[in-house]
Design a protein around this motif. Structure first.
Motif, short mmCIF file in Angstrom:
data_model
loop_
_atom_site.label_atom_id
_atom_site.label_comp_id
_atom_site.label_asym_id
_atom_site.label_seq_id
_atom_site.Cartn_x
_atom_site.Cartn_y
_atom_site.Cartn_z
N GLY A 78 0.79 -1.21 0.00
CA GLY A 78 0.00 0.00 0.00
C GLY A 78 0.82 1.26 0.00
O GLY A 78 0.41 2.30 -0.53
N THR A 127 -1.93 3.23 -1.99
CA THR A 127 -3.04 3.58 -1.09
C THR A 127 -3.75 4.83 -1.58
O THR A 127 -4.99 4.91 -1.54
N ASN A 150 -3.64 -4.92 2.75
CA ASN A 150 -4.13 -4.46 1.46
C ASN A 150 -4.60 -5.59 0.56
O ASN A 150 -5.06 -5.35 -0.55
N ASN A 179 -8.28 -5.93 -1.34
CA ASN A 179 -8.57 -5.17 -2.56
C ASN A 179 -8.03 -5.86 -3.82
O ASN A 179 -8.38 -5.45 -4.93
#
Length: 654
Positions: free
Chosen positions: A318, A355, A438, A441
């Motif tokens: 991220g 991010t 992360n 996602n």
């Protein structure tokens, strides 16, 4: 009431898992790279507060066990942020480090100008002159790894004694000398050299954190039980029984063991695991419910001729910095970490990161990051993406965010494909487990690119490595590499090795406060056949010593015994995740927002994971979010919350 505490320190965030055997609480705090003990105690304080404790000392009085894993060592390697090393090596091996061609360790953990070759027989004057030259070049740790030290380490030991005597502490300062023969008793000189270099490279930040934390626990909070440190073998051991290289990839390895835990419960034979944190992404394989160990491992391309957990790492997370090079978006290897962090943290970060792209794309809720304790700043994210990606490419901010995410998905997908191909697999029949801070996602995007039919995102996904730690045992291993032919004459020699390993493992476990009655002992033999293939045989130690190995030697006469490994396991308290029966129902939500990747979807539904009943289902494009999870669901994928509280993704029509 007695709690188990599992802490996993990542490059950007530190995760905690707290359980009394009936309930489990997960926490996340910022990693503090200037002092890892700060985030260690902040994470525990967050958990203690949520359990109703006002005082950390009072909480520690009710703690049964603390286990600590990390990606500290992994991230030091990934980002190239270790100290300057010096190496004394046998003459003629200044760049190959006893291998073929230039060693991959050079310019990764070691600069070629800091390698000095030693001729034999050694000259004390030459050794001291060359050590002095290394010190003048600013090296902070010196490794000594000589050819032949497996059979006779006395020359390495003589050099260390000489340096210690001639360069006292007030001159040498904090520049320790480390011997390859002390790190690993292995016949391959390059493997010994590589491991000693890696250990030296990652040692300092880890050792400072571990010993400081132990001292603070004892002196300030009267916690007298051991702190167990996660090892790459999937077990834990006390700080005093831990080397820096033991912890390399320990956080990711526990993520793999958590994946193994769920693979068994789901009855999945083939699982591809994707663990994406703030700094690195790790790819692993679970086959028939077991974590795969390969005969020869590597760390960031540095080869090791020793069994190692199959885990491929890339410098992507991220916090990875996005740039434009030659008209294309690139990510990493540099990461903004927790401080100053991505631009959207508003802590001084001036670089666009993955991010920031997730935030701009609508994959993240700016008001729910870290449970709402930090509000992410959309304008800061948009500004840096405009300056550093959109502007140079002459595209919109939205298109730039899409390009950054697409590049991240490509990097993870490529690593997955390369890992599968390397070990002779295609994607056929595999399921994807996607986790880490992360990782959620990436689930539907990577699964789609790999043409998989299903993927899993876990309710404990952001802290899954801490969960893997919570189901681990105390483990010590002693190994020998005899490289001798199997025949009747070899049996007694091998019995001596097994007995020696048994004694050393039991001694180490006694140092943990355990008795022999608490320990399960086994022995593993690696046997090289004439066709260059290796066979791994595991036996309970009693069976091995009472005719078991003799049967192996007689039935495989003429083969070569490469490795004898004695393992001692002692169980500690674990948390078992409960499962409930579900009834299917369609999820409902009034929340909407625009999502950009892989293509723009206006008014995409947003589902609150913590409000969904088990059995609830919905279809992408959508976003599934909680206090700790942000999870894009791309078009064409269906999601259902199962009986464990995990999200099961299914390709539409599958």
């Amino acid at each position: 009431m007695r709690y188990t505490v599992d802490i996993d320190i990542g490059g950007t965030l530190t995760d905690g898992l707290f359980s009394d055997g009936r309930q489990v609480i997960a926490t996340k705090v910022d990693t503090t790279p200037h002092d890892f003990t700060v985030c260690f105690f902040e994470c525990i304080r967050e958990g203690a507060n949520r359990l109703g404790y006002e005082s950390l000392t009072d909480f520690f009085a009710d703690v049964k066990v603390i286990r600590w894993s990390s990606t500290i060592a992994t991230n030091v390697l990934a980002e190239g942020k270790g100290p300057k090393l010096g190496l004394l090596i046998s003459e003629g091996h200044g760049t190959d480090l006893y291998g073929n061609g230039v060693s991959p360790a050079i310019n990764r953990v070691l600069s070629p100008e800091n390698i000095t070759q030693i001729s034999e027989p050694i000259s004390e004057e030459e050794v001291l002159r060359k050590v002095r030259a290394l010190l003048e070049q600013g090296v902070r740790r010196i490794c000594v790894s000589l050819k032949g030290a497996f059979e006779d380490p006395s020359i390495e030991q003589r050099i260390k004694k000489l340096v210690d005597e001639q360069f006292p502490d007030h001159y040498l300062g904090a520049v320790p000398v480390l011997l390859g023969s002390d790190i690993l008793h292995h016949p391959d000189s390059q493997t010994r050299t590589h491991l000693s270099l890696i250990n030296s490279y990652v040692h300092t930040p880890l050792a400072v954190a571990l010993f400081k934390a132990e001292d603070e626990l004892l002196l300030q909070h009267k916690y007298r039980k051991p702190v167990y440190i996660g090892h790459v073998n999937g077990g834990v051991a006390r700080v005093a029984k831990t080397k820096g290289v033991d912890t390399t990839e320990s956080g990711p390895v526990f993520g793999l063991h958590a994946a193994s835990y769920f693979a068994k419960r789901y009855g999945l034979d083939k699982v591809l695991s994707v663990d994406v944190g703030g700094t690195t992404a790790k790819i692993g394989l679970i086959l028939n419910g077991e974590v795969i160990t390969v005969p020869n491992g590597d760390l960031f391309g540095i080869p090791l001729k020793t069994p190692w957990i199959l885990l491929r790492s890339i410098a992507l997370g991220g916090g990875s910095i996005a740039r434009v090079k030659n008209g294309r978006v690139t990510l990493g290897p540099e990461s903004m970490g927790a401080y100053p962090g991505p631009a959207c943290y508003n802590l001084g970060g001036e670089s666009a990161t993955l991010t920031d792209a997730f935030l701009v794309s609508g994959a993240m809720n700016p008001d729910r990051f870290l449970g709402g304790r930090r509000r992410l700043q959309m304008e800061q994210a948009r500004r840096t993406i405009q300056e550093q990606v959109a502007g140079p490419l002459n595209i919109s901010i939205e298109a730039a965010a899409q390009a950054i995410i697409e590049r991240a998905m490509e990097m993870v997908t490529d690593c997955c494909n390369e890992t599968l191909k390397e070990y002779g697999y295609t994607t056929e029949g595999f399921s994807l487990f996607s986790f880490g801070g992360n990782g959620s996602n990436f689930a539907s995007g990577v699964a789609d690119k790999l043409n998989l039919k299903n993927a899993y995102v876990f309710g404990l996904g952001p802290v899954l490595s801490a969960f893997g730690s919570s189901v681990s045992d105390i483990c010590h291993i002693h190994e020998e590499w005899p490289y001798q032919p199997l025949n009747k004459a070899s049996v007694q020699e091998v019995y001596k090795l097994v007995t020696l390993g048994q004694e050393r493992v039991l001694r180490d476990l006694e140092g943990e406060g355990l008795s022999a009655a608490d320990v399960e002992l086994s022995v593993e033999f690696i046997i090289a056949k004439n066709n260059d293939e290796s066979e791994v045989i595991q036996l309970p130690i009693e069976k091995a010593l009472n005719g078991g190995f003799q049967e192996i030697a007689e039935s495989r006469s003429g083969s070569t015994l490469e490795r004898v490994s004695v393992k001692g396991l002692s169980p500690v308290s674990k948390f078992e995740l409960p499962h409930v029966d579900i009834s299917s129902q369609r999820a409902k939500t009034d929340q909407r927002r625009t999502m950009l990747w892989p293509k723009q979807a206006d008014h995409a539904p947003i589902y609150d994971w913590e409000q969904l009943q088990r059995g609830s289902s919905f279809t992408g494009p959508a976003c599934l979010e909680s206090e700790t999870v942000s999870c894009m669901v791309i078009p064409g994928w269906d999601v259902q919350i199962d009986g464990y509280g995990n999200a099961v993704f299914t390709k539409g029509g599958a």
